[in-house]
Scaffold this motif. Structure first.
Motif, mmCIF file in Angstrom:
data_model
loop_
_atom_site.group_PDB
_atom_site.id
_atom_site.type_symbol
_atom_site.label_atom_id
_atom_site.label_comp_id
_atom_site.label_asym_id
_atom_site.label_seq_id
_atom_site.Cartn_x
_atom_site.Cartn_y
_atom_site.Cartn_z
ATOM 1 N N PRO A 1 0.865 -1.173 -0.074
ATOM 2 C CA PRO A 1 -0.034 -0.096 -0.154
ATOM 3 C C PRO A 1 0.940 1.394 0.013
ATOM 4 C CG PRO A 1 0.282 -0.692 2.398
ATOM 5 C CD PRO A 1 1.030 -1.731 1.324
ATOM 6 N N ALA A 2 -0.003 2.382 -0.244
ATOM 7 C CA ALA A 2 0.903 3.739 -0.186
ATOM 8 C C ALA A 2 0.762 4.061 1.263
ATOM 9 C CB ALA A 2 0.179 4.767 -1.057
ATOM 10 N N VAL A 3 2.070 3.836 2.082
ATOM 11 C CA VAL A 3 2.125 4.273 3.389
ATOM 12 C C VAL A 3 3.298 4.463 3.580
ATOM 13 C CG1 VAL A 3 0.264 2.478 4.148
ATOM 14 C CG2 VAL A 3 2.506 1.758 4.103
ATOM 15 N N GLU A 4 3.740 5.301 4.944
ATOM 16 C CA GLU A 4 5.003 5.658 5.542
ATOM 17 C C GLU A 4 5.052 4.777 6.804
ATOM 18 O OE1 GLU A 4 5.709 9.718 5.751
ATOM 19 O OE2 GLU A 4 6.113 9.893 3.638
ATOM 20 N N ILE A 5 5.970 3.888 7.024
ATOM 21 C CA ILE A 5 6.105 3.070 8.305
ATOM 22 C C ILE A 5 7.109 3.803 8.999
ATOM 23 C CG2 ILE A 5 6.397 0.897 9.310
ATOM 24 C CD1 ILE A 5 5.244 -0.385 6.462
ATOM 25 N N GLN A 6 6.994 4.094 10.233
ATOM 26 C CA GLN A 6 8.019 4.826 11.087
ATOM 27 C C GLN A 6 8.180 3.647 12.162
ATOM 28 O OE1 GLN A 6 9.831 7.988 11.098
ATOM 29 N NE2 GLN A 6 10.776 6.609 12.318
ATOM 30 N N LEU A 7 9.363 3.361 12.405
ATOM 31 C CA LEU A 7 9.922 2.457 13.376
ATOM 32 C C LEU A 7 10.783 3.237 14.463
ATOM 33 C CD1 LEU A 7 10.888 -0.731 11.247
ATOM 34 C CD2 LEU A 7 8.680 -0.176 12.340
ATOM 35 N N PRO A 8 11.058 2.650 15.522
ATOM 36 C CA PRO A 8 11.771 3.693 16.479
ATOM 37 C C PRO A 8 13.043 3.937 16.080
ATOM 38 C CG PRO A 8 10.840 1.714 17.572
ATOM 39 C CD PRO A 8 10.580 1.421 16.165
ATOM 40 N N LYS A 9 13.712 5.191 16.291
ATOM 41 C CA LYS A 9 14.864 5.771 15.754
ATOM 42 C C LYS A 9 15.996 4.864 16.442
ATOM 43 C CE LYS A 9 13.192 10.288 15.224
ATOM 44 N NZ LYS A 9 13.384 10.137 13.897
ATOM 45 N N SER A 10 15.818 3.944 17.340
ATOM 46 C CA SER A 10 16.821 3.021 17.743
ATOM 47 C C SER A 10 16.950 1.876 16.827
ATOM 48 C CB SER A 10 16.689 2.742 19.357
ATOM 49 O OG SER A 10 15.418 2.267 19.401
ATOM 50 N N ALA A 11 16.074 1.546 16.116
ATOM 51 C CA ALA A 11 16.248 0.450 15.093
ATOM 52 C C ALA A 11 17.272 0.611 14.087
ATOM 53 C CB ALA A 11 14.867 0.102 14.661
ATOM 54 N N ASP A 12 18.282 -0.151 13.814
ATOM 55 C CA ASP A 12 19.217 -0.142 12.638
ATOM 56 C C ASP A 12 18.665 -1.007 11.589
ATOM 57 O OD1 ASP A 12 20.977 1.406 14.197
ATOM 58 O OD2 ASP A 12 21.874 -0.563 15.278
ATOM 59 N N TYR A 13 18.913 -0.192 10.533
ATOM 60 C CA TYR A 13 18.494 -0.885 9.475
ATOM 61 C C TYR A 13 19.616 -1.775 8.736
ATOM 62 C CZ TYR A 13 16.655 -1.124 4.411
ATOM 63 O OH TYR A 13 16.373 -1.734 3.288
ATOM 64 N N ALA B 1 25.568 -4.258 22.590
ATOM 65 C CA ALA B 1 26.852 -4.000 22.161
ATOM 66 C C ALA B 1 27.536 -4.996 21.425
ATOM 67 C CB ALA B 1 27.827 -3.514 23.260
ATOM 68 N N GLN B 2 27.209 -6.547 21.898
ATOM 69 C CA GLN B 2 27.829 -7.640 21.537
ATOM 70 C C GLN B 2 27.111 -8.252 20.187
ATOM 71 O OE1 GLN B 2 27.258 -7.402 25.013
ATOM 72 N NE2 GLN B 2 29.319 -6.178 24.860
ATOM 73 N N HIS B 3 26.117 -7.480 19.569
ATOM 74 C CA HIS B 3 25.401 -7.564 18.492
ATOM 75 C C HIS B 3 24.396 -9.028 18.752
ATOM 76 C CE1 HIS B 3 27.128 -5.899 14.706
ATOM 77 N NE2 HIS B 3 27.174 -4.891 15.371
ATOM 78 N N ARG C 1 26.247 -9.779 11.043
ATOM 79 C CA ARG C 1 26.922 -10.529 12.195
ATOM 80 C C ARG C 1 26.385 -10.333 13.480
ATOM 81 N NH1 ARG C 1 33.532 -8.936 11.137
ATOM 82 N NH2 ARG C 1 33.629 -9.856 8.921
ATOM 83 N N TYR C 2 24.798 -10.063 13.279
ATOM 84 C CA TYR C 2 24.199 -10.218 14.389
ATOM 85 C C TYR C 2 23.648 -11.510 14.814
ATOM 86 C CZ TYR C 2 23.234 -5.121 14.077
ATOM 87 O OH TYR C 2 23.400 -3.818 13.908
ATOM 88 N N LYS C 3 23.451 -11.691 16.263
ATOM 89 C CA LYS C 3 23.188 -12.926 16.681
ATOM 90 C C LYS C 3 21.754 -13.083 17.305
ATOM 91 C CE LYS C 3 26.796 -12.353 18.794
ATOM 92 N NZ LYS C 3 27.976 -12.371 19.895
ATOM 93 N N MET C 4 20.981 -14.193 16.939
ATOM 94 C CA MET C 4 19.584 -14.298 17.578
ATOM 95 C C MET C 4 19.751 -14.970 18.763
ATOM 96 S SD MET C 4 17.721 -13.033 15.474
ATOM 97 C CE MET C 4 15.886 -13.575 15.628
#
Length: 222
Positions: A40-52, A76-78, A145-148
């Motif tokens: 759809p035609a939308v803008e989705i704003q996520l928290p500024k702390s979220a890294d793309y 800090a450890q990803h 290099r992120y870890k779940m």
């Protein structure tokens, strides 16, 4: 004649799949804002702390054009603490008979849009289906290099664009399960604390609604 028709149908499906596979993601990302001009035609704003951590576009199981955008909040450890998985999806034109069949009785409203709601927990070591959209997002996570964590809890929000039910906006929000003090085994069906899951899930959905802001815009002309 029948053989020619079958060949033409196969060729058309192949061309459609190839074109999507060669296409770059359409949506733009500015910081933690996703801008979609259509479907759809939308803008989705996520928290500024979220890294793309990037996007991917492919044909899912040869039937659906998928465009995925992934964001994480990590320490800090990803180690991933929160995951934002935004996916624009529509069945390919060569499969006109297909439509989505979501039937969850739970719904949520975000930005005036109605979403089907499903929640679940998942172990980090659980097997991922080959070719699935989860496989694609996990590849993005690993590439950065992120870890779940050992366990995550998820809410899936699905908005169907119209009555045809062939296009959807799917947003999956996930959190590390550790702060709850429970494990995946504890909260799964038959677990010692399965009775606690409904309230935990309810709070998870509420946090998702608070963290994800959606604003409808005018669709661009094609």
């Amino acid at each position: 004649m029948h053989r020619q028709i079958l060949i033409a149908m196969f060729h058309g499906a192949f061309i459609c799949t190839w074109l999507v596979a060669q296409s770059a993601p359409e949506r733009k990302v500015e910081g933690s804002l996703i801008i979609s001009k259509r479907d759809p035609a939308v803008e989705i704003q996520l928290p500024k702390s979220a890294d793309y951590i990037g996007a991917d576009r492919w044909v899912l199981y040869d039937i659906a054009d998928c465009e995925l955008h992934a964001f994480v909040e990590a320490d800090a450890q990803h180690n991933v603490q929160r995951l934002y998985w935004v996916q624009f999806e529509g069945y390919v034109s060569t499969r006109p008979e297909l439509k989505h069949t979501y039937d969850s009785p739970l719904h949520a409203q975000i930005g005036g849009l109605d979403f089907y709601v499903d929640t679940w927990v998942r172990a980090g070591k659980e097997e991922t289906t080959s070719g699935s959209d989860r496989e694609h997002i996990e590849a993005l996570i690993r590439a950065h290099r992120y870890k779940m964590p050992a366990g995550m809890m998820y809410v899936r929000l699905v908005h169907l664009l119209d009555e045809a039910k062939r296009k959807e906006l799917m947003i999956i929000y996930g959190e590390d399960l550790a702060p709850t003090g429970f494990s995946v085994v504890d909260l799964n069906q038959g677990g010692r604390s399965q009775d606690r899951w409904p309230q935990i899930a309810k709070s998870l959905v509420e946090r998702a609604q608070q963290k994800i802001v959606i604003r409808e815009t005018r669709p661009s002309k094609q």
